[in-house]
Motif scaffolding. Structure first.
Motif, PDB file in Angstrom:
ATOM      1  N   ARG A 166       0.834  -1.206   0.000  1.00 17.08           N
ATOM      2  CA  ARG A 166       0.000   0.000   0.000  1.00 17.08           C
ATOM      3  C   ARG A 166       0.872   1.261   0.000  1.00 17.08           C
ATOM      4  NH1 ARG A 166      -4.016   0.979   4.939  1.00 17.08           N
ATOM      5  NH2 ARG A 166      -1.986   1.323   5.956  1.00 17.08           N
ATOM      6  N   SER A 167       1.986   1.217   0.749  1.00 13.70           N
ATOM      7  CA  SER A 167       2.887   2.369   0.806  1.00 13.70           C
ATOM      8  C   SER A 167       3.587   2.605  -0.521  1.00 13.70           C
ATOM      9  CB  SER A 167       3.937   2.154   1.908  1.00 13.70           C
ATOM     10  OG  SER A 167       3.330   2.012   3.169  1.00 13.70           O
ATOM     11  N   LEU A 168       3.870   1.509  -1.248  1.00 12.71           N
ATOM     12  CA  LEU A 168       4.595   1.627  -2.509  1.00 12.71           C
ATOM     13  C   LEU A 168       3.680   1.891  -3.703  1.00 12.71           C
ATOM     14  CD1 LEU A 168       7.077  -1.358  -2.049  1.00 12.71           C
ATOM     15  CD2 LEU A 168       7.661   1.077  -2.001  1.00 12.71           C
ATOM     16  N   ALA A 169       2.390   1.614  -3.544  1.00 13.17           N
ATOM     17  CA  ALA A 169       1.466   1.711  -4.673  1.00 13.17           C
ATOM     18  C   ALA A 169       1.416   3.112  -5.272  1.00 13.17           C
ATOM     19  CB  ALA A 169       0.068   1.272  -4.239  1.00 13.17           C
ATOM     20  N   LYS A 170       1.580   4.128  -4.440  1.00 15.85           N
ATOM     21  CA  LYS A 170       1.509   5.504  -4.927  1.00 15.85           C
ATOM     22  C   LYS A 170       2.829   5.973  -5.542  1.00 15.85           C
ATOM     23  CE  LYS A 170      -0.939   8.486  -2.671  1.00 15.85           C
ATOM     24  NZ  LYS A 170      -1.512   9.377  -1.622  1.00 15.85           N
ATOM     25  N   ARG A 171       3.794   5.048  -5.578  1.00 15.76           N
ATOM     26  CA  ARG A 171       5.103   5.322  -6.179  1.00 15.76           C
ATOM     27  C   ARG A 171       5.759   6.578  -5.604  1.00 15.76           C
ATOM     28  NH1 ARG A 171       3.620   3.768 -12.499  1.00 15.76           N
ATOM     29  NH2 ARG A 171       3.414   1.530 -12.139  1.00 15.76           N
ATOM     30  N   PRO A 172       5.965   6.595  -4.298  1.00 19.58           N
ATOM     31  CA  PRO A 172       6.631   7.751  -3.692  1.00 19.58           C
ATOM     32  C   PRO A 172       8.102   7.786  -4.080  1.00 19.58           C
ATOM     33  CG  PRO A 172       6.454   5.984  -2.101  1.00 19.58           C
ATOM     34  CD  PRO A 172       5.705   5.526  -3.327  1.00 19.58           C
ATOM     35  N   LYS A 173       8.693   8.960  -4.016  1.00 21.49           N
ATOM     36  CA  LYS A 173      10.133   9.059  -4.267  1.00 21.49           C
ATOM     37  C   LYS A 173      10.930   8.555  -3.062  1.00 21.49           C
ATOM     38  CE  LYS A 173       9.791  12.911  -7.528  1.00 21.49           C
ATOM     39  NZ  LYS A 173      10.125  14.330  -7.797  1.00 21.49           N
ATOM     40  N   VAL A 174      10.308   8.683  -1.882  1.00 19.81           N
ATOM     41  CA  VAL A 174      10.962   8.236  -0.649  1.00 19.81           C
ATOM     42  C   VAL A 174       9.960   7.432   0.166  1.00 19.81           C
ATOM     43  CG1 VAL A 174      12.193   8.912   1.442  1.00 19.81           C
ATOM     44  CG2 VAL A 174      12.368  10.337  -0.610  1.00 19.81           C
ATOM     45  N   LEU A 175      10.355   6.222   0.578  1.00 16.05           N
ATOM     46  CA  LEU A 175       9.530   5.437   1.477  1.00 16.05           C
ATOM     47  C   LEU A 175      10.117   5.537   2.879  1.00 16.05           C
ATOM     48  CD1 LEU A 175       7.129   3.532   1.850  1.00 16.05           C
ATOM     49  CD2 LEU A 175       8.699   1.611   1.524  1.00 16.05           C
ATOM     50  N   LEU A 176       9.273   5.940   3.819  1.00 20.79           N
ATOM     51  CA  LEU A 176       9.680   6.094   5.209  1.00 20.79           C
ATOM     52  C   LEU A 176       9.146   4.915   6.010  1.00 20.79           C
ATOM     53  CD1 LEU A 176       8.733   9.879   5.547  1.00 20.79           C
ATOM     54  CD2 LEU A 176      10.917   8.898   4.817  1.00 20.79           C
ATOM     55  N   LEU A 177      10.028   4.227   6.712  1.00 18.13           N
ATOM     56  CA  LEU A 177       9.640   3.028   7.454  1.00 18.13           C
ATOM     57  C   LEU A 177       9.938   3.239   8.931  1.00 18.13           C
ATOM     58  CD1 LEU A 177      11.491   1.801   4.672  1.00 18.13           C
ATOM     59  CD2 LEU A 177       9.782   0.062   5.209  1.00 18.13           C
ATOM     60  N   ASP A 178       8.888   3.329   9.736  1.00 22.95           N
ATOM     61  CA  ASP A 178       9.032   3.595  11.165  1.00 22.95           C
ATOM     62  C   ASP A 178       8.913   2.285  11.940  1.00 22.95           C
ATOM     63  OD1 ASP A 178       9.182   4.703  13.648  1.00 22.95           O
ATOM     64  OD2 ASP A 178       7.221   5.666  13.606  1.00 22.95           O
ATOM     65  N   GLU A 179      10.058   1.721  12.341  1.00 22.75           N
ATOM     66  CA  GLU A 179      10.094   0.439  13.064  1.00 22.75           C
ATOM     67  C   GLU A 179       9.165  -0.573  12.381  1.00 22.75           C
ATOM     68  OE1 GLU A 179      12.091  -0.087  15.553  1.00 22.75           O
ATOM     69  OE2 GLU A 179      12.478   1.799  16.587  1.00 22.75           O
ATOM     70  N   PRO A 180       9.331  -0.821  11.081  1.00 25.45           N
ATOM     71  CA  PRO A 180       8.328  -1.592  10.345  1.00 25.45           C
ATOM     72  C   PRO A 180       8.267  -3.068  10.695  1.00 25.45           C
ATOM     73  CG  PRO A 180      10.251  -1.235   8.971  1.00 25.45           C
ATOM     74  CD  PRO A 180      10.468  -0.440  10.231  1.00 25.45           C
ATOM     75  N   LEU A 181       9.339  -3.617  11.279  1.00 25.99           N
ATOM     76  CA  LEU A 181       9.379  -5.064  11.513  1.00 25.99           C
ATOM     77  C   LEU A 181       9.307  -5.408  12.995  1.00 25.99           C
ATOM     78  CD1 LEU A 181      12.220  -5.945   8.971  1.00 25.99           C
ATOM     79  CD2 LEU A 181       9.780  -5.605   8.556  1.00 25.99           C
ATOM     80  N   GLY A 182       9.029  -4.420  13.827  1.00 28.84           N
ATOM     81  CA  GLY A 182       9.066  -4.632  15.271  1.00 28.84           C
ATOM     82  C   GLY A 182       8.058  -5.638  15.779  1.00 28.84           C
ATOM     83  N   ALA A 183       6.944  -5.821  15.067  1.00 29.50           N
ATOM     84  CA  ALA A 183       5.891  -6.733  15.534  1.00 29.50           C
ATOM     85  C   ALA A 183       6.115  -8.172  15.083  1.00 29.50           C
ATOM     86  CB  ALA A 183       4.534  -6.242  15.049  1.00 29.50           C
ATOM     87  N   LEU A 184       7.148  -8.420  14.285  1.00 33.25           N
ATOM     88  CA  LEU A 184       7.380  -9.770  13.747  1.00 33.25           C
ATOM     89  C   LEU A 184       8.316 -10.559  14.658  1.00 33.25           C
ATOM     90  CD1 LEU A 184       7.928  -8.934   9.966  1.00 33.25           C
ATOM     91  CD2 LEU A 184       5.777  -9.365  11.176  1.00 33.25           C
ATOM     92  N   ASP A 185       8.180 -11.891  14.637  1.00 29.20           N
ATOM     93  CA  ASP A 185       9.117 -12.712  15.390  1.00 29.20           C
ATOM     94  C   ASP A 185      10.482 -12.687  14.705  1.00 29.20           C
ATOM     95  OD1 ASP A 185       9.502 -15.179  13.581  1.00 29.20           O
ATOM     96  OD2 ASP A 185       7.332 -15.086  13.745  1.00 29.20           O
ATOM     97  N   ARG A 186      11.490 -13.139  15.428  1.00 36.72           N
ATOM     98  CA  ARG A 186      12.872 -12.968  14.970  1.00 36.72           C
ATOM     99  C   ARG A 186      13.122 -13.591  13.595  1.00 36.72           C
ATOM    100  NH1 ARG A 186      17.964 -11.932  17.143  1.00 36.72           N
ATOM    101  NH2 ARG A 186      19.658 -12.974  16.048  1.00 36.72           N
ATOM    102  N   LYS A 187      12.686 -14.832  13.401  1.00 37.88           N
ATOM    103  CA  LYS A 187      12.967 -15.519  12.130  1.00 37.88           C
ATOM    104  C   LYS A 187      12.272 -14.817  10.967  1.00 37.88           C
ATOM    105  CE  LYS A 187      13.015 -20.106  10.005  1.00 37.88           C
ATOM    106  NZ  LYS A 187      14.455 -20.041   9.718  1.00 37.88           N
ATOM    107  N   LEU A 188      11.011 -14.450  11.168  1.00 32.66           N
ATOM    108  CA  LEU A 188      10.277 -13.769  10.103  1.00 32.66           C
ATOM    109  C   LEU A 188      10.853 -12.385   9.847  1.00 32.66           C
ATOM    110  CD1 LEU A 188       7.959 -13.838   8.114  1.00 32.66           C
ATOM    111  CD2 LEU A 188       6.423 -13.078   9.949  1.00 32.66           C
ATOM    112  N   ARG A 189      11.308 -11.727  10.908  1.00 35.33           N
ATOM    113  CA  ARG A 189      11.912 -10.405  10.757  1.00 35.33           C
ATOM    114  C   ARG A 189      13.169 -10.489   9.895  1.00 35.33           C
ATOM    115  NH1 ARG A 189      11.860  -9.167  15.775  1.00 35.33           N
ATOM    116  NH2 ARG A 189      14.034  -9.546  16.343  1.00 35.33           N
ATOM    117  N   GLU A 190      13.986 -11.502  10.132  1.00 39.15           N
ATOM    118  CA  GLU A 190      15.209 -11.666   9.342  1.00 39.15           C
ATOM    119  C   GLU A 190      14.884 -11.933   7.873  1.00 39.15           C
ATOM    120  OE1 GLU A 190      17.254 -14.769  11.356  1.00 39.15           O
ATOM    121  OE2 GLU A 190      18.050 -13.465  12.937  1.00 39.15           O
ATOM    122  N   GLU A 191      13.888 -12.773   7.616  1.00 38.39           N
ATOM    123  CA  GLU A 191      13.491 -13.057   6.231  1.00 38.39           C
ATOM    124  C   GLU A 191      12.971 -11.788   5.551  1.00 38.39           C
ATOM    125  OE1 GLU A 191      10.592 -16.104   6.545  1.00 38.39           O
ATOM    126  OE2 GLU A 191      12.018 -17.696   7.075  1.00 38.39           O
TER     127      GLU A 191
END
Length: 383
Positions: A166-191
């Motif tokens: 959804r964030s990429l669909a509008k084709r922004p020039k800059v994507l800002l990611l605020d702690e985007p993987l914090g809710a994932l478990d360790r293995k999934l976060r690494e993948e």
């Protein structure tokens, strides 16, 4: 081939080109909330197509800096430029940026494809263009077969990818990611970290990520800005941040390290230059150019994986060698961390890779061992 600090992630380093113009520029940015200064006179350049990380503890100002770029906050002082344009007064919805939040903020009553399409509908794109863009995004994040599911029917990793699409669909020039993987478990976060890198390289966009996770920043970034109390302490590649920290703060914040307070007793120029230190009875030699003078107080730093451990003394035990007792052991699967207690009570950490399943003479609790390291393993820190 010339020596380098760590592996080269990709042949991409516009920051080394004096003629390259920054894509994003924070110029003398200060942000105050009453008496509290969240960001303090900060200047920082980010280049087009960089995967750039703002790394630091909670309250260091990294999220505030990102929110100012997005337009959710205005600087108290200073200016922010994007492609040379001053963003002052430009509302968030008119900035060529998009932010992906840690909570994902998906609409629970909408399907995956409708979540991705929402922003495009708000922009007034035609149904055909929206359908094509949504299909493109679904393929990009590998969720083609989940288009008609709702967020509650997805795993955490799948919801994260919907938010990314959804964030990429509008084709922004800059994507800002605020702690985007914090809710994932360790293995999934690494993948997911590697998936983010692949997507960023595929699209050729500029990614700016805020994180307090050192491993995450080291994995995904082209460069990292380490922040503390509203200031940037060091900006460098992951390998440079790890192997050549510019201060005690960065050395201790990134990874595990042994730090000793020492006095300079010699500083020999030459090829190679060698600094000799006296660290409370321990003589240390470091192959490094250093501006310190004899008598100066400095810190000596050496990473645990650079420390060699043996039952027998090294060939030269007069320098960069200490004797002590194995006090504790942490077995982490791929490697083990040994805490060795010296006679004066100091603890030095040594890490050993577990390259074999079976060991003829395992070092264990209570063993007396020698720790040593080569001249180029350590680092002198002057601040």
């Amino acid at each position: 081939m010339a020596k380098t600090l760590g592996p080269v992630k990709r042949k991409f380093s516009p920051w080394t080109d004096s003629s390259a113009k920054p894509f994003i520029r924070f110029e003398n940015i200060t942000k105050r909330y009453g008496d509290f200064t969240a960001v303090d006179n900060l200047t920082l350049d980010i280049y087009e197509r960089e995967f750039f990380s703002l790394l630091g503890p909670s309250g260091c100002g990294k999220t505030t800096l990102m929110r100012m770029l997005a337009g959710f906050e205005e600087p108290t002082e200073g200016r922010i430029f994007l492609q040379g344009k001053d963003l002052s007064g430009t509302p968030p919805y008119k900035r060529p940026t998009n932010m992906m939040f840690q909570s994902y903020a998906l609409f629970p009553h909408m399907t995956v494809e409708k979540n991705i399409a929402f922003g495009l509908q708000q922009d007034g794109l035609s149904k055909a263009d929206i359908a094509a863009r949504v299909e493109e995004m679904l393929k990009l994040v590998k969720l083609d077969s989940f288009a008609r599911r709702k967020p509650a029917q997805l795993s955490g990793g799948q919801r994260q990818r919907v938010a990314l699409a959804r964030s990429l669909a509008k084709r922004p020039k800059v994507l800002l990611l605020d702690e985007p993987l914090g809710a994932l478990d360790r293995k999934l976060r690494e993948e997911t970290q590697f998936e983010l890198m692949d997507i960023q390289h595929t699209l050729g966009l500029t990614f700016l990520i805020v994180t307090h996770d050192q491993e995450e920043a080291m994995t995904v970034s082209d460069r990292i800005a380490v922040m503390d109390k509203g200031e940037v302490v060091q900006v460098a590649t992951p390998a440079e941040i790890y192997e050549a920290p510019n201060s005690r703060y960065v050395a201790e914040f990134i990874g595990d390290i042994n730090l000793m307070e020492c006095s300079v007793v010699g500083n020999r120029a030459g090829d190679p230059p060698v600094v000799t230190l006296e660290c409370d009875g321990l003589t240390v030699a470091v192959e490094q150019e250093c501006a310190a003078s004899v008598g100066d107080r400095v810190a000596f730093a050496v990473r645990p994986e650079k420390v060699r451990m043996s039952i027998d003394p090294p060939a030269d035990s007069s320098v960069n060698a200490v004797h002590g007792e194995v006090w504790d052991i942490g077995y982490l699967g791929d490697f083990s961390v040994f805490l060795v207690r010296l006679e004066d009570g100091r603890i030095i950490r040594a890490a050993q890779a577990n390259v074999a399943r079976l060991v003829d003479r395992p070092i264990t609790f209570g063993d007396m061992v020698w720790l040593s390291w080569p001249l180029d393993a350590g680092l002198v820190l002057m601040r």
